[in-house]
Design an enzyme around this catalytic site. Structure first.
Site, PDB file in Angstrom:
ATOM      1  N   LYS A   9      44.373  49.579  43.604  1.00 45.09           N
ATOM      2  CA  LYS A   9      44.162  50.201  42.097  1.00 45.09           C
ATOM      3  C   LYS A   9      44.863  51.455  41.867  1.00 45.09           C
ATOM      4  O   LYS A   9      45.353  52.022  42.766  1.00 45.09           O
ATOM      5  CB  LYS A   9      42.671  50.237  41.928  1.00 45.09           C
ATOM      6  CG  LYS A   9      41.904  48.913  42.033  1.00 45.09           C
ATOM      7  CD  LYS A   9      40.551  49.202  41.669  1.00 45.09           C
ATOM      8  CE  LYS A   9      39.709  47.734  41.706  1.00 45.09           C
ATOM      9  NZ  LYS A   9      38.233  48.039  41.182  1.00 45.09           N
ATOM     10  N   TYR A  49      39.197  40.440  34.492  1.00 42.72           N
ATOM     11  CA  TYR A  49      37.649  40.685  34.553  1.00 42.72           C
ATOM     12  C   TYR A  49      36.841  40.157  33.378  1.00 42.72           C
ATOM     13  O   TYR A  49      36.023  40.751  32.953  1.00 42.72           O
ATOM     14  CB  TYR A  49      37.717  42.157  34.368  1.00 42.72           C
ATOM     15  CG  TYR A  49      38.148  42.970  35.626  1.00 42.72           C
ATOM     16  CD1 TYR A  49      37.796  42.615  36.939  1.00 42.72           C
ATOM     17  CD2 TYR A  49      39.068  44.255  35.716  1.00 42.72           C
ATOM     18  CE1 TYR A  49      37.948  43.364  38.062  1.00 42.72           C
ATOM     19  CE2 TYR A  49      39.514  44.790  36.969  1.00 42.72           C
ATOM     20  CZ  TYR A  49      38.913  44.507  38.089  1.00 42.72           C
ATOM     21  OH  TYR A  49      39.305  44.986  39.059  1.00 42.72           O
ATOM     22  N   PHE A  57      30.479  49.197  31.035  1.00 38.61           N
ATOM     23  CA  PHE A  57      31.411  49.821  31.875  1.00 38.61           C
ATOM     24  C   PHE A  57      32.749  49.336  31.609  1.00 38.61           C
ATOM     25  O   PHE A  57      33.702  49.702  32.228  1.00 38.61           O
ATOM     26  CB  PHE A  57      31.098  50.083  33.285  1.00 38.61           C
ATOM     27  CG  PHE A  57      30.823  48.778  34.121  1.00 38.61           C
ATOM     28  CD1 PHE A  57      31.969  47.956  34.397  1.00 38.61           C
ATOM     29  CD2 PHE A  57      29.756  48.378  34.522  1.00 38.61           C
ATOM     30  CE1 PHE A  57      31.580  46.822  35.228  1.00 38.61           C
ATOM     31  CE2 PHE A  57      29.514  47.298  35.094  1.00 38.61           C
ATOM     32  CZ  PHE A  57      30.484  46.464  35.643  1.00 38.61           C
ATOM     33  N   THR A  91      31.148  46.694  46.597  1.00 39.19           N
ATOM     34  CA  THR A  91      31.696  47.413  45.369  1.00 39.19           C
ATOM     35  C   THR A  91      31.594  48.703  44.987  1.00 39.19           C
ATOM     36  O   THR A  91      32.489  49.492  44.752  1.00 39.19           O
ATOM     37  CB  THR A  91      31.399  46.500  44.217  1.00 39.19           C
ATOM     38  OG1 THR A  91      31.517  45.047  44.420  1.00 39.19           O
ATOM     39  CG2 THR A  91      31.903  46.771  42.666  1.00 39.19           C
ATOM     40  N   ARG A 102      36.668  51.003  51.142  1.00 40.02           N
ATOM     41  CA  ARG A 102      35.760  51.883  50.263  1.00 40.02           C
ATOM     42  C   ARG A 102      34.727  52.708  50.800  1.00 40.02           C
ATOM     43  O   ARG A 102      34.728  54.032  50.315  1.00 40.02           O
ATOM     44  CB  ARG A 102      35.163  50.795  49.175  1.00 40.02           C
ATOM     45  CG  ARG A 102      35.968  49.948  48.332  1.00 40.02           C
ATOM     46  CD  ARG A 102      35.422  48.620  47.884  1.00 40.02           C
ATOM     47  NE  ARG A 102      36.081  48.068  46.757  1.00 40.02           N
ATOM     48  CZ  ARG A 102      35.716  46.865  46.137  1.00 40.02           C
ATOM     49  NH1 ARG A 102      34.689  46.217  46.772  1.00 40.02           N
ATOM     50  NH2 ARG A 102      36.360  46.295  45.205  1.00 40.02           N
ATOM     51  N   ASN A 112      37.257  52.424  43.165  1.00 38.82           N
ATOM     52  CA  ASN A 112      36.951  51.854  44.618  1.00 38.82           C
ATOM     53  C   ASN A 112      38.281  51.429  45.193  1.00 38.82           C
ATOM     54  O   ASN A 112      38.128  50.552  46.003  1.00 38.82           O
ATOM     55  CB  ASN A 112      35.855  50.963  44.520  1.00 38.82           C
ATOM     56  CG  ASN A 112      36.170  49.588  43.593  1.00 38.82           C
ATOM     57  OD1 ASN A 112      37.297  49.687  42.957  1.00 38.82           O
ATOM     58  ND2 ASN A 112      35.184  48.772  43.492  1.00 38.82           N
ATOM     59  N   HIS A 115      41.077  45.943  44.597  1.00 40.48           N
ATOM     60  CA  HIS A 115      40.368  44.645  44.255  1.00 40.48           C
ATOM     61  C   HIS A 115      40.735  43.601  45.334  1.00 40.48           C
ATOM     62  O   HIS A 115      41.829  43.597  45.934  1.00 40.48           O
ATOM     63  CB  HIS A 115      40.843  44.140  43.046  1.00 40.48           C
ATOM     64  CG  HIS A 115      40.868  42.681  42.614  1.00 40.48           C
ATOM     65  ND1 HIS A 115      39.505  42.386  41.988  1.00 40.48           N
ATOM     66  CD2 HIS A 115      41.357  41.459  42.995  1.00 40.48           C
ATOM     67  CE1 HIS A 115      39.389  40.984  41.946  1.00 40.48           C
ATOM     68  NE2 HIS A 115      40.530  40.608  42.674  1.00 40.48           N
ATOM     69  N   GLU A 126      43.874  33.722  40.961  1.00 42.61           N
ATOM     70  CA  GLU A 126      44.335  35.240  40.913  1.00 42.61           C
ATOM     71  C   GLU A 126      45.899  35.326  41.283  1.00 42.61           C
ATOM     72  O   GLU A 126      46.364  36.007  40.700  1.00 42.61           O
ATOM     73  CB  GLU A 126      43.456  36.024  41.649  1.00 42.61           C
ATOM     74  CG  GLU A 126      42.030  36.372  40.955  1.00 42.61           C
ATOM     75  CD  GLU A 126      40.928  37.146  41.606  1.00 42.61           C
ATOM     76  OE1 GLU A 126      41.328  37.721  42.827  1.00 42.61           O
ATOM     77  OE2 GLU A 126      39.948  37.645  41.033  1.00 42.61           O
TER      78      GLU A 126
END
Ligand code: TYD
Length: 153
Positions: A9, A49, A57, A91, A102, A112, A115, A126
């Site tokens: 990320k 997502y 969020f 998560t 994490r 975090n 993914h 994905e």
């Protein structure tokens, strides 16, 4: 061999953790078969997502994911989906076990670091979202004999 998607990320890039995180997967013995750096946009995040689009969020999650480019990686290995998922940890990074990515590098449910695909079926979906067939590289893995028993393929 199974394949799974890892997204480093924006926070991983911004905090200079790209090498650390990739190195963990390499040292575990997973094989890197595709990788690219990309700036994500809202439309791909709406897809990726979709299961979270009604969460309060969701807008913050998307802006966090667009704050800088991401590194997309495909890792290959025996039962790679569950192995990589376990390496990422819970998560919410505050609940993630020490020794997980994490648990070692993050303190947030949103920020975090990585993914990871959560099932073999989702990994396929994905990977197709972010990679084309020509993005995958095949190359010999002479160390495989030291990583796996003959029936672990
Ligand atoms: P999710 O798919 O539930 O978890 P994971 O990334 O472990 O597969 O959620 C996707 C992302 O949404 C998660 O990595 C960070 C963000 N998120 C939050 O910001 N707050 C939350 O409470 C949850 C559940 C997720």
């Amino acid at each position: 061999m199974e394949r799974t998607l890892v997204i480093l990320k924006p926070g991983a890039l911004q905090r200079g953790l790209v090498g650390e995180v990739i190195s963990r997967f390499e040292k575990r013995g997973l094989k890197l078969v595709a990788m690219k750096m990309k700036q994500l946009d809202q439309s791909v995040l709406d897809e990726h997502y979709a299961h979270l689009k009604d969460k309060p969020f969701f807008p913050w999650l998307c802006s966090g994911m667009m704050a800088a480019p991401v590194i997309l990686c495909c890792w290959e290995g025996f039962e790679a989906v569950k192995v990589v998922r376990a390496m990422a940890g819970s998560t919410n990074a505050r609940n993630a076990a020490p020794g997980t990515i994490r648990g070692d590098y993050a303190l947030s449910a949103q920020e975090n670091i990585v993914h990871t695909s959560d099932s073999v079926e989702n990994a396929r979906i994905e990977l197709d979202r972010f990679f084309s067939p020509e993005d995958y590289c095949s190359y010999p893995s002479p160390l495989e004999q030291y990583l796996y028993a003959p029936d672990e393929k």
